[in-house]
Design a protein around this motif. Structure first.
Motif, PDB file in Angstrom:
ATOM      1  N   LEU A  72     -42.106  63.389  71.377  1.00 45.36           N
ATOM      2  CA  LEU A  72     -41.399  62.164  70.456  1.00 45.36           C
ATOM      3  C   LEU A  72     -42.250  61.099  70.576  1.00 45.36           C
ATOM      4  O   LEU A  72     -42.166  60.927  71.754  1.00 45.36           O
ATOM      5  CB  LEU A  72     -39.723  62.660  70.748  1.00 45.36           C
ATOM      6  N   VAL A  73     -42.139  60.271  69.541  1.00 46.19           N
ATOM      7  CA  VAL A  73     -42.308  58.990  69.444  1.00 46.19           C
ATOM      8  C   VAL A  73     -41.803  58.748  67.949  1.00 46.19           C
ATOM      9  O   VAL A  73     -41.690  59.415  66.815  1.00 46.19           O
ATOM     10  CB  VAL A  73     -44.263  58.836  68.498  1.00 46.19           C
ATOM     11  N   THR A  74     -41.108  56.962  68.175  1.00 50.74           N
ATOM     12  CA  THR A  74     -39.405  57.269  67.139  1.00 50.74           C
ATOM     13  C   THR A  74     -40.568  55.721  67.140  1.00 50.74           C
ATOM     14  O   THR A  74     -40.555  54.743  67.625  1.00 50.74           O
ATOM     15  CB  THR A  74     -38.253  56.842  68.095  1.00 50.74           C
ATOM     16  N   ALA A  75     -40.937  56.094  65.517  1.00 47.35           N
ATOM     17  CA  ALA A  75     -42.047  54.961  64.777  1.00 47.35           C
ATOM     18  C   ALA A  75     -41.229  54.408  63.662  1.00 47.35           C
ATOM     19  O   ALA A  75     -40.870  53.266  63.131  1.00 47.35           O
ATOM     20  CB  ALA A  75     -43.334  54.845  64.804  1.00 47.35           C
ATOM     21  N   ALA A  76     -39.866  55.252  63.291  1.00 54.14           N
ATOM     22  CA  ALA A  76     -39.519  54.821  62.234  1.00 54.14           C
ATOM     23  C   ALA A  76     -38.748  53.276  63.033  1.00 54.14           C
ATOM     24  O   ALA A  76     -37.820  53.265  63.336  1.00 54.14           O
ATOM     25  CB  ALA A  76     -38.359  55.219  61.949  1.00 54.14           C
ATOM     26  N   GLY A  77     -38.550  52.223  60.927  1.00 54.81           N
ATOM     27  CA  GLY A  77     -37.955  51.124  61.112  1.00 54.81           C
ATOM     28  C   GLY A  77     -38.368  49.641  60.178  1.00 54.81           C
ATOM     29  O   GLY A  77     -39.148  50.193  59.504  1.00 54.81           O
ATOM     30  N   TYR A  78     -37.763  48.944  60.372  1.00 52.33           N
ATOM     31  CA  TYR A  78     -38.573  48.020  59.047  1.00 52.33           C
ATOM     32  C   TYR A  78     -38.460  46.438  59.996  1.00 52.33           C
ATOM     33  O   TYR A  78     -37.221  46.923  60.580  1.00 52.33           O
ATOM     34  CB  TYR A  78     -37.235  48.643  57.875  1.00 52.33           C
ATOM     35  N   TYR A  79     -39.148  45.700  59.281  1.00 49.57           N
ATOM     36  CA  TYR A  79     -38.475  44.650  59.542  1.00 49.57           C
ATOM     37  C   TYR A  79     -37.798  43.147  58.651  1.00 49.57           C
ATOM     38  O   TYR A  79     -38.896  43.333  56.939  1.00 49.57           O
ATOM     39  CB  TYR A  79     -40.110  43.967  59.806  1.00 49.57           C
ATOM     40  N   GLU A  80     -37.437  42.710  59.055  1.00 48.55           N
ATOM     41  CA  GLU A  80     -37.006  41.367  57.901  1.00 48.55           C
ATOM     42  C   GLU A  80     -36.981  39.665  58.873  1.00 48.55           C
ATOM     43  O   GLU A  80     -36.583  40.394  60.723  1.00 48.55           O
ATOM     44  CB  GLU A  80     -35.998  41.362  57.920  1.00 48.55           C
ATOM     45  N   MET A  81     -37.421  38.646  58.619  1.00 47.24           N
ATOM     46  CA  MET A  81     -36.614  37.720  59.319  1.00 47.24           C
ATOM     47  C   MET A  81     -35.879  37.014  58.295  1.00 47.24           C
ATOM     48  O   MET A  81     -35.685  36.760  57.274  1.00 47.24           O
ATOM     49  CB  MET A  81     -38.232  36.082  59.039  1.00 47.24           C
ATOM     50  N   VAL A  82     -34.751  36.347  59.001  1.00 51.09           N
ATOM     51  CA  VAL A  82     -34.140  36.347  58.867  1.00 51.09           C
ATOM     52  C   VAL A  82     -33.221  35.292  60.163  1.00 51.09           C
ATOM     53  O   VAL A  82     -32.589  35.525  60.433  1.00 51.09           O
ATOM     54  CB  VAL A  82     -32.006  37.027  58.207  1.00 51.09           C
ATOM     55  N   PRO A  83     -32.778  33.960  58.917  1.00 50.62           N
ATOM     56  CA  PRO A  83     -32.257  32.885  60.686  1.00 50.62           C
ATOM     57  C   PRO A  83     -30.913  33.457  60.965  1.00 50.62           C
ATOM     58  O   PRO A  83     -29.637  34.486  59.993  1.00 50.62           O
ATOM     59  CB  PRO A  83     -31.338  31.453  59.296  1.00 50.62           C
ATOM     60  N   ILE A  84     -29.858  33.343  62.302  1.00 53.67           N
ATOM     61  CA  ILE A  84     -29.024  34.270  62.173  1.00 53.67           C
ATOM     62  C   ILE A  84     -27.717  33.476  61.200  1.00 53.67           C
ATOM     63  O   ILE A  84     -27.225  34.455  61.804  1.00 53.67           O
ATOM     64  CB  ILE A  84     -28.943  33.432  63.875  1.00 53.67           C
ATOM     65  N   SER A  85     -27.578  32.267  61.127  1.00 50.48           N
ATOM     66  CA  SER A  85     -26.737  32.097  60.473  1.00 50.48           C
ATOM     67  C   SER A  85     -26.556  33.413  58.686  1.00 50.48           C
ATOM     68  O   SER A  85     -25.209  32.958  58.624  1.00 50.48           O
ATOM     69  CB  SER A  85     -26.445  30.477  59.488  1.00 50.48           C
ATOM     70  N   GLU A  86     -27.589  33.705  58.712  1.00 46.47           N
ATOM     71  CA  GLU A  86     -27.297  34.412  57.198  1.00 46.47           C
ATOM     72  C   GLU A  86     -28.071  35.899  58.194  1.00 46.47           C
ATOM     73  O   GLU A  86     -27.840  36.757  56.527  1.00 46.47           O
ATOM     74  CB  GLU A  86     -28.827  34.158  56.474  1.00 46.47           C
ATOM     75  N   ILE A  87     -27.348  36.599  58.898  1.00 43.59           N
ATOM     76  CA  ILE A  87     -27.499  37.647  59.297  1.00 43.59           C
ATOM     77  C   ILE A  87     -26.061  38.173  58.988  1.00 43.59           C
ATOM     78  O   ILE A  87     -25.211  37.270  59.702  1.00 43.59           O
ATOM     79  CB  ILE A  87     -28.397  37.429  60.991  1.00 43.59           C
TER      80      ILE A  87
END
Length: 231
Positions: A72-87
């Motif tokens: 099993l290889v788990t490669a599913a995902g996504y990326y985003e850059m967000v300042p902590i105050s906006e998460i």
């Protein structure tokens, strides 16, 4: 001779697609799990990796059509850059559900069979950011850091069952997840890397294949191909 069956989540693009191709080249029969159909000759199953019931059903389809699952290889995902105050709370939860929850869901779906057969290999895709952190990456780094903790704990738990569990934590990789204007693509950032360039998906895939096929004694490890960014 029974086929060696590997399941790759996130197989429709990027690192997951490269891993699927690399394993196929080394004799594996690959089943891809993704929200979108993957370009895989053997079997592509659509599923939301963050939904445990969907993952169990998808793994059942793989088992019925291809046979016992050895990797099993788990490669599913996504990326985003967000300042902590906006998460937002929803954004935080979604990041954890996809990355860390997806690993848990897929692992729990294949582990009973691996334990019964007393062999198997699991490789989770983490991130260099789980090791070094990054500005604007708190929820992504937290999810990927959780993956490393999960891998090390699970490796200890299942080693006696003949199952190896490892993680690959690549640095910024040249995939569509990194937008053209991403700071990770900026010449100023690339100039800070000893190797001077981004990681390629096939280089991550080669590391995954090594951990599955060649490292019979390696478990609980985190390998980070990152152009020397974190040494």
């Amino acid at each position: 001779m029974s086929p060696r069956v590997a399941v790759v989540t996130g197989a429709a693009s990027g690192i997951g697609a490269a891993i699927s191709a690399e394993l196929a080249e080394h004799g594996w029969t690959v089943a891809g799990l993704d929200l979108r159909p993957a370009d895989i000759p053997e079997l592509s199953v659509t599923a939301d990796i963050s939904e445990a019931a969907q993952v169990r059903e998808a793994i059942g389809v793989v088992r019925a059509e291809l046979g016992p699952i050895e990797a099993l290889v788990t490669a599913a995902g996504y990326y985003e850059m967000v300042p902590i105050s906006e998460i937002t709370a929803d954004a935080w939860t979604r990041m954890l559900r996809v990355h860390l929850g997806g690993l848990r869901n897929a692992t729990c779906a294949v582990l009973p069979e691996m334990r019964e057969r007393r062999r198997g290999a699991i490789v989770a895709i983490a991130s260099e950011l789980a090791i070094g952190g990054g500005e604007g990456d708190a929820h992504y780094a937290a999810a990927k850091g959780g993956i490393i903790g999960f891998v090390r704990s699970l490796a200890t738990e299942v080693a006696a069952d003949g199952i190896r569990v490892n993680a690959v934590a690549p640095g910024p990789t040249d995939t569509p997840l990194l937008a053209a204007d991403s700071p990770w693509r900026a010449p100023e950032y690339l100039a800070t890397l000893p190797a001077g360039r981004l990681c390629r998906p096939d280089e991550v895939a080669q590391m995954v294949q090594f951990l599955i096929d060649e490292s019979s004694f390696c478990t609980g490890e985190v390998v980070s191909p990152n152009s020397g960014a974190v040494i």
